[in-house]
Motif scaffolding. Sequence first.
Motif, PDB file in Angstrom:
ATOM      1  N   LEU A 145       2.545   1.600  -3.402  1.00  0.00           N
ATOM      2  CA  LEU A 145       1.626   2.104  -4.431  1.00  0.00           C
ATOM      3  C   LEU A 145       1.405   3.612  -4.283  1.00  0.00           C
ATOM      4  N   THR A 146       1.269   4.060  -3.030  1.00  0.00           N
ATOM      5  CA  THR A 146       1.087   5.497  -2.791  1.00  0.00           C
ATOM      6  C   THR A 146       2.317   6.279  -3.231  1.00  0.00           C
ATOM      7  N   ILE A 182      -6.236  -4.891  -5.715  1.00  0.00           N
ATOM      8  CA  ILE A 182      -4.787  -4.795  -5.871  1.00  0.00           C
ATOM      9  C   ILE A 182      -4.084  -5.432  -4.685  1.00  0.00           C
ATOM     10  N   VAL A 183      -4.628  -5.229  -3.488  1.00  0.00           N
ATOM     11  CA  VAL A 183      -4.111  -5.873  -2.281  1.00  0.00           C
ATOM     12  C   VAL A 183      -5.261  -6.609  -1.618  1.00  0.00           C
ATOM     13  N   SER A 204       0.824  -1.210   0.000  1.00  0.00           N
ATOM     14  CA  SER A 204       0.000   0.000   0.000  1.00  0.00           C
ATOM     15  C   SER A 204       0.861   1.263   0.000  1.00  0.00           C
ATOM     16  N   ALA A 253     -10.244  -2.453  -5.153  1.00  0.00           N
ATOM     17  CA  ALA A 253      -9.820  -2.689  -6.532  1.00  0.00           C
ATOM     18  C   ALA A 253      -9.175  -4.060  -6.713  1.00  0.00           C
ATOM     19  N   TYR A 300      -7.403   0.377  -2.548  1.00  0.00           N
ATOM     20  CA  TYR A 300      -6.569  -0.703  -3.076  1.00  0.00           C
ATOM     21  C   TYR A 300      -7.234  -2.058  -2.842  1.00  0.00           C
ATOM     22  N   VAL A 301      -7.864  -2.223  -1.653  1.00  0.00           N
ATOM     23  CA  VAL A 301      -8.546  -3.488  -1.340  1.00  0.00           C
ATOM     24  C   VAL A 301      -9.759  -3.669  -2.241  1.00  0.00           C
ATOM     25  N   THR A 331      -0.625   6.649   5.012  1.00  0.00           N
ATOM     26  CA  THR A 331      -0.772   7.003   3.596  1.00  0.00           C
ATOM     27  C   THR A 331      -1.283   8.433   3.422  1.00  0.00           C
ATOM     28  N   LEU A 384      -6.870   5.662   0.445  1.00  0.00           N
ATOM     29  CA  LEU A 384      -6.200   4.832  -0.565  1.00  0.00           C
ATOM     30  C   LEU A 384      -6.087   3.359  -0.181  1.00  0.00           C
ATOM     31  N   PRO A 385      -5.704   3.011   1.070  1.00  0.00           N
ATOM     32  CA  PRO A 385      -5.629   1.580   1.403  1.00  0.00           C
ATOM     33  C   PRO A 385      -6.942   0.845   1.159  1.00  0.00           C
TER      34      PRO A 385
END
Length: 205
Positions: free
Chosen positions: A8-9, A67-68, A5, A65, A62-63, A80, A58-59
């Motif tokens: 990515l940021t 991505i993580v 995370s 989406a 990401y979940v 973040t 953002l975290p």
Amino acid sequence: MVLLSIGLTAGLLFVGTCGAVAVARARGGNSRAWGPRSASLIEKIMAGLFVFVTGATLPGLYVLAGIVSGTPPKWLPFVTGALLLAGCLLIGRLVTRIRWGMWSDELLTDFIGEAMPVIVTAQRRAGEQGAELVEKMRVALREGQGRDALRHAVEVRALVETAALPEHAAWTKVSEQILYWEHGHLPARGSRTRGLLRAKDAPTG
């Protein structure tokens, strides 16, 4: 998950930095292209809060989406958010510095270009010692490096003043302008020059 995370940021900030630098260079140093006015303190605080909140979400994004995976730790949004806010502040300072440098180069290139005949004449009257500096000034002007041209002009001015030539109205005006622009655009050199002038004007026992 945490490292991914944050990574990515940081990656988003890197891309944003590259884009901001490209836009700043494309817009140039023209102050009219900077915007109609500066933001007020309240607007800056609101913008900072918006950036921090965006970073904090953002975290979770990401979940969502995919991505993580997993559940983000409770402290990760604060990290973040702070990272995004710090990155945006650094980007703002970088862009301002780039734009100011370009504006300064444009302004000083025009000034030195107009004053060049007077500077060259004064240098020749003072001797051949500053011929190399004059050539460096011409190269800097061709490349649009106004601040470099001003640095060389300051050195030529020092040579001319040391030569103690008879007073000349055109050179006196250009000399004062060089000193003025030096103080505004070459702060380190300007401080040094002010110190030398104070020492020169100080009474001797």
